[in-house]
Design an enzyme around this catalytic site. Sequence first.
Site, PDB file in Angstrom:
ATOM      1  N   TYR A  15       0.854  -1.107  -0.174  1.00  0.00           N
ATOM      2  CA  TYR A  15       0.221  -0.199  -0.062  1.00  0.00           C
ATOM      3  C   TYR A  15       0.837   1.132  -0.061  1.00  0.00           C
ATOM      4  CZ  TYR A  15      -2.941  -3.866   1.976  1.00  0.00           C
ATOM      5  OH  TYR A  15      -3.408  -5.073   1.921  1.00  0.00           O
ATOM      6  N   TYR A 143     -12.496  -6.650   6.232  1.00  0.00           N
ATOM      7  CA  TYR A 143     -11.413  -6.847   5.516  1.00  0.00           C
ATOM      8  C   TYR A 143     -11.180  -8.187   5.046  1.00  0.00           C
ATOM      9  CZ  TYR A 143      -6.852  -6.901   3.366  1.00  0.00           C
ATOM     10  OH  TYR A 143      -5.851  -7.047   2.552  1.00  0.00           O
ATOM     11  N   ASP A 247     -13.895 -16.009   8.070  1.00  0.00           N
ATOM     12  CA  ASP A 247     -12.328 -15.661   7.662  1.00  0.00           C
ATOM     13  C   ASP A 247     -11.833 -15.701   8.965  1.00  0.00           C
ATOM     14  OD1 ASP A 247      -9.963 -14.669   6.861  1.00  0.00           O
ATOM     15  OD2 ASP A 247     -11.040 -13.133   5.660  1.00  0.00           O
ATOM     16  N   LYS A 276      -1.987 -16.334   7.222  1.00  0.00           N
ATOM     17  CA  LYS A 276      -1.276 -15.566   8.611  1.00  0.00           C
ATOM     18  C   LYS A 276      -0.524 -16.730   9.407  1.00  0.00           C
ATOM     19  CE  LYS A 276      -2.946 -10.893   7.803  1.00  0.00           C
ATOM     20  NZ  LYS A 276      -4.136 -10.603   7.221  1.00  0.00           N
TER      21      LYS A 276
HETATM   22  C1  PLP Z   1      -4.744 -10.655   5.914  1.00  0.00           C
HETATM   23  C2  PLP Z   1      -5.942 -11.041   5.584  1.00  0.00           C
HETATM   24  C3  PLP Z   1      -6.494 -11.377   4.655  1.00  0.00           C
HETATM   25  C4  PLP Z   1      -5.559 -11.531   3.332  1.00  0.00           C
HETATM   26  O1  PLP Z   1      -4.366 -12.340   3.737  1.00  0.00           O
HETATM   27  P1  PLP Z   1      -3.234 -12.046   2.561  1.00  0.00           P
HETATM   28  O2  PLP Z   1      -2.303 -13.426   2.862  1.00  0.00           O
HETATM   29  O3  PLP Z   1      -2.541 -10.755   2.910  1.00  0.00           O
HETATM   30  O4  PLP Z   1      -3.550 -12.354   1.068  1.00  0.00           O
HETATM   31  C5  PLP Z   1      -7.722 -11.936   4.474  1.00  0.00           C
HETATM   32  N1  PLP Z   1      -8.358 -11.894   5.478  1.00  0.00           N
HETATM   33  C6  PLP Z   1      -8.403 -11.279   6.644  1.00  0.00           C
HETATM   34  C7  PLP Z   1      -9.225 -11.545   7.790  1.00  0.00           C
HETATM   35  C8  PLP Z   1      -6.808 -10.907   6.769  1.00  0.00           C
HETATM   36  O5  PLP Z   1      -6.530 -10.544   8.042  1.00  0.00           O
END
Ligand code: PLP
Length: 441
Positions: A15, A143, A247, A276
């Site tokens: 970014y 997000y 997610d 992550k």
């Molecule tokens: C970081 C994140 C993503 C995206 O993951 P990347 O490995 O950066 O593509 C998707 N959803 C959530 C909740 C996140 O924190």
Amino acid sequence: MNATEFDQQHIWHPYNRLPANSPVLNAAATKGSRITLDDGSQLLDAMSSWWSAIHGYNHPSILAAAHDQLSIMPHIMFGGFSHHPATELARALIDITPAGLEHVFFADSGSIAVEVALKMALQYWKSIGQPQKSKFIALKHAYHGDTFGAMSVCDPVDGMHHLFAQNLMPNLFADAPPICHHPNHPLTNQACLDSLKALLEQQHQNIAAFIFEPIIQGAGGMRFYSADYLSQATALCQEYDVLLIADEIATGLGRTGKLFACEWAGTQPDIMTLGKGLSAGMISLAATLCNERIRSGISQAEPGLLMHGPTFMANPLACRIAHSSIMLLNDYDWQKAVTQIQNTFQRTWQSLQHPDIADVRCLGGVAVIELNRTDLASRIQQLALAQNVWLRPFGKLVYSMPAYTITTQDAERLALVIAQAVMTALNEPRCQPRTEAQPFV
Ligand SMILES: *Cc1c(COP(=O)(O)O)cnc(C)c1O
């Protein structure tokens, strides 16, 4: 041109603009909760490389597994082959994730795991003869990643992606639940549920799934919310036959004090994304899990294939690292460690007061100071850096999610340095509006 100047002129950072307004730091080595820079100085890490290095950097048992795998088979195509690292990891994930999640798709990043989750939901409804169920409900402040499908379920106003608004799927957004300080606190405001209910009532025939970050909305505001909301919202979706996509890319694997944030509300999603912390901050890996309903739905119609397959799908090195990290979760009391982080930040920050501190909240391994001002992120980062602490505030949010393995002494130091940086910045005379770009995330 030295390396720093070259970087600034030629390489995009997350970014950011190119060339960048200010140079970045040069990291040379990592260990535990320490980052060593090229100049030999050492920083105490408040960020775990964006939630990922849950056991600290270079954990010896994960490193040993990685070295071993590297010498045996770092990669093999997953088309036509499987291998122990993938099967062992899939077994472990099915074992520890909420009941019902039995099938695993390995992806190479969080955003791709989200793409696959959305694709699974769409393909499910197509396969069972309801192709009109093709929209998603997400929450405001959500997000879910940076690829196009993921962007289309990010907050449409505050999100990072308003630039691409006209290129995105037209999805639906329900009001986010209010911020609360602990998931066990009751929901204080029913209006957010009414907003979800209204969308479901009016459009459920066209809605494939509800996608949500359980308990903590991360990059969209570090917003903690009530488990009460999660259980009522998911019950509403089930009533209207809308699939649930949890997610857990940020919240999964212990960060909130439960192994999965869904557990706070007993939520059993149809689809779950992980990323992550999944590979302990060592390498890129993500996964999308689904239940039998989704699998059998997708499989029942011709051709019955799930149409996705990244080149580095189920990379053996990444899978081995992730498996070793999950085994490590069984080896030490991560829950106690995470609670200790929460208590340390709570204790150190409880007396923080200033008219421009809007809120202080800590849950598990996540500690947040929310300001009323958005102009101090760079200054606070600079003040922390002067104390050898690596912090990356964005907008009005100053936050830390250290490694679970951080010592109490180091956690205390983090909390103290961050608090001092915030108070110092808040008490400085206001200067002219800054022209310098603030870190975005
Ligand atoms: C970081 C994140 C993503 C995206 O993951 P990347 O490995 O950066 O593509 C998707 N959803 C959530 C909740 C996140 O924190």
